[in-house]
Design an enzyme around this catalytic site. Structure first.
Site, PDB file in Angstrom:
ATOM      1  N   SER A 266      72.023  -2.656  54.565  1.00  0.00           N
ATOM      2  CA  SER A 266      72.744  -2.276  55.783  1.00  0.00           C
ATOM      3  C   SER A 266      74.254  -2.167  55.552  1.00  0.00           C
ATOM      4  O   SER A 266      74.665  -1.407  54.696  1.00  0.00           O
ATOM      5  CB  SER A 266      72.379  -3.271  56.868  1.00  0.00           C
ATOM      6  OG  SER A 266      72.471  -2.647  58.099  1.00  0.00           O
ATOM      7  N   HIS A 407      64.215  -2.862  60.393  1.00  0.00           N
ATOM      8  CA  HIS A 407      65.442  -3.031  59.630  1.00  0.00           C
ATOM      9  C   HIS A 407      65.469  -4.408  58.956  1.00  0.00           C
ATOM     10  O   HIS A 407      65.688  -5.422  59.612  1.00  0.00           O
ATOM     11  CB  HIS A 407      66.592  -2.916  60.646  1.00  0.00           C
ATOM     12  CG  HIS A 407      67.949  -2.908  60.048  1.00  0.00           C
ATOM     13  ND1 HIS A 407      68.412  -1.857  59.291  1.00  0.00           N
ATOM     14  CD2 HIS A 407      68.966  -3.810  60.100  1.00  0.00           C
ATOM     15  CE1 HIS A 407      69.651  -2.112  58.912  1.00  0.00           C
ATOM     16  NE2 HIS A 407      70.012  -3.291  59.392  1.00  0.00           N
TER      17      HIS A 407
HETATM   18  C1  GCU Z   1      74.727  -2.695  62.941  1.00  0.00           C
HETATM   19  C2  GCU Z   1      75.603  -1.526  62.576  1.00  0.00           C
HETATM   20  C3  GCU Z   1      75.110  -0.799  61.319  1.00  0.00           C
HETATM   21  C4  GCU Z   1      74.892  -1.790  60.205  1.00  0.00           C
HETATM   22  C5  GCU Z   1      74.013  -2.917  60.668  1.00  0.00           C
HETATM   23  C6  GCU Z   1      73.851  -4.058  59.659  1.00  0.00           C
HETATM   24  O1  GCU Z   1      73.479  -2.246  63.373  1.00  0.00           O
HETATM   25  O2  GCU Z   1      75.653  -0.665  63.700  1.00  0.00           O
HETATM   26  O3  GCU Z   1      76.045   0.175  60.929  1.00  0.00           O
HETATM   27  O4  GCU Z   1      74.360  -1.144  59.085  1.00  0.00           O
HETATM   28  O5  GCU Z   1      74.567  -3.524  61.822  1.00  0.00           O
HETATM   29  O6  GCU Z   1      74.698  -4.242  58.810  1.00  0.00           O
HETATM   30  O7  GCU Z   1      72.854  -4.777  59.788  1.00  0.00           O
END
Ligand code: GCU
Length: 428
Positions: A266, A407
């Site tokens: 992420s 995710h």
């Molecule tokens: C949020 C953010 C993303 C990021 C994510 C993470 O959802 O909007 O851009 O990748 O956090 O780091 O888990």
């Protein structure tokens, strides 16, 4: 052909209003001057350096300077980790920084980066290394009483956090994210470090490396955002491993520093891809579910937008990037150009079906639009008609993986990362 010189100073970068909107992903092989790049030489001498500068100027901010000196101290050593299969170490890495932004004079930084290093005992040849920045502290990555608990700010969502600080309750709580046993069984090493050692993920510029780099705390233009600082952290971990490699080789393990893979999930995946683009010592990159600001198109209409990311996380990118909030089409690049900078090194975009926020379909298009740079090296990259297949690695030097679920970084993901690394590392 006329010789082409890369842009060098801030004055040379067109103002946001002078950049022409382009709705398609920009072709990495067309320079700012309009010149078409057709050879590896022209790419390496001019367009690739230009892209590195453009990304730093308009999006991430300039990466901090390379330290003049770096010191590595081994804090713990356990040769009998994982029932004797691995050696566990923690390293404390200290480095110098310029005393202020206006002087080249260096002083030892207040910051220390702690690096957890696990190496396989049973591998005869030197082991490739995954370097991964973690979210919750090294003590959360493996089960071991020997690993330091971070003293800096940590995310509240990390288990065991009390008043923004980690506690012993967090030990081993990210073990199923990192799967160190699997990494070791497959013959790889893992070096992991906590992002907060470099810059805590808060909008407060004073609490991290940036506070030391700019004590006046006036951040503007292309001053480094947090993601640029974190990616610089990956580079310092490579310095530290290089420095400590002889010591490691005294035991059962040796590190293969020609086979360094970076991985991150992420926001940490956005960081891993930037780190790979900016440092050729990195042989392979695996940004996991990185999405906007990493592996998804900034021009995309699915999931997170440039405006949204700059609003929710004002410290991640440089100030210049906010100009593009309502008009990402004016960016003189898109994320395909960041992957293109990595050519010919293998890059895998890993995704999860339910993680539409990270725009998995858009990421496949980003990879396809990076392929022309790989073709300059005679590499296949990814085919223009490639289609995602659930649970299956597709592509060539540019790989794509999507699995069912949400995710997260899991054991199934690690199996795909290791398969991708095996395929490319054994081929060289
Ligand atoms: C949020 C953010 C993303 C990021 C994510 C993470 O959802 O909007 O851009 O990748 O956090 O780091 O888990």
């Amino acid at each position: 052909c006329t010789a082409w010189t890369p842009l060098l100073t801030a004055q040379d970068f067109p103002a946001f209003t002078d950049l022409k909107p382009q709705t398609e992903l920009p072709n990495p092989l067309v320079a700012m001057s309009g010149q078409k790049i057709t050879t590896k030489e022209a790419w390496e001498k001019s367009r690739r350096p230009e892209l590195k500068q453009l990304f730093q100027h308009y999006m991430y901010g300039k990466l901090p300077a390379v330290p003049e000196a770096l010191d590595v101290k081994e804090l713990c050593l356990n040769r009998n980790f994982l029932g004797g299969k691995a050696t566990l170490r923690e390293l404390a890495v200290r480095f110098t920084l310029p005393r202020s932004s206006s002087t080249a004079d260096m002083a030892w930084s207040k910051h220390t980066i702690y690096v957890l290093l696990v190496t396989p005992n049973e591998r005869l040849s030197p082991a490739p290394v995954f370097i991964g920045m973690n979210f919750c502290g090294n003590h959360a990555v493996v089960e071991s009483e020997q690993i330091q608990i971070p003293e800096t700010w940590v995310y509240n969502r990390c288990e065991g956090t009390e008043k923004d600080h980690a506690t012993a309750k967090g030990r081993g709580t990210q073990a199923d994210v990192w799967n160190v046993d699997l990494i070791i069984d497959r013959g790889y090493s893992l070096a992991s470090f906590y992002s907060g050692d470099i810059d805590p993920d808060t909008a407060d510029f004073a609490d991290g490396l940036n506070g030391e780099l700019k004590p006046d705390l006036k951040f503007a233009g292309d001053d480094a955002g947090t993601i640029a600082c974190w990616s610089w952290g990956y580079h310092r971990v490579i310095d530290a491993l290089t420095k400590h490699a002889k010591e490691v080789a005294k035991g059962n393990s040796r590190l293969d520093l020609k086979k360094i893979a970076v991985v991150g999930h992420s926001r940490n995946g956005k960081t891993a891809l930037l780190a790979a683009a900016m440092d050729d010592r990195i042989a392979l990159a695996i940004p996991s579910q990185a999405g906007c600001g990493g592996t998804a198109p900034s021009r995309g209409t699915v999931g997170e937008s440039v405006k949204r990311i700059n609003t929710s996380f004002p410290h991640w990118f440089c100030d210049e990037f906010t100009n593009f909030n309502d008009e990402p089409a004016r960016l003189p690049f898109d994320q395909n150009c960041l992957a293109a900078i990595c050519a010919p090194r293998p890059v895998l975009f890993a995704n999860a079906q339910e993680d539409t926020w990270a725009n998995p379909d858009g990421q496949l298009e980003v990879l396809k639009a990076a392929a022309p740079a790989y073709a300059l090296y005679g590499k296949r990259g990814i085919d223009s008609d490639a289609k995602a297949e659930m649970g299956k690695l597709i592509g060539h030097e540019l790989g794509y993986f999507i699995r069912p679920g949400k995710h997260s970084m899991s054991r199934v993901d690690w199996q795909a990362y290791l398969d991708f690394a095996d395929k490319h590392f054994s081929a060289n």
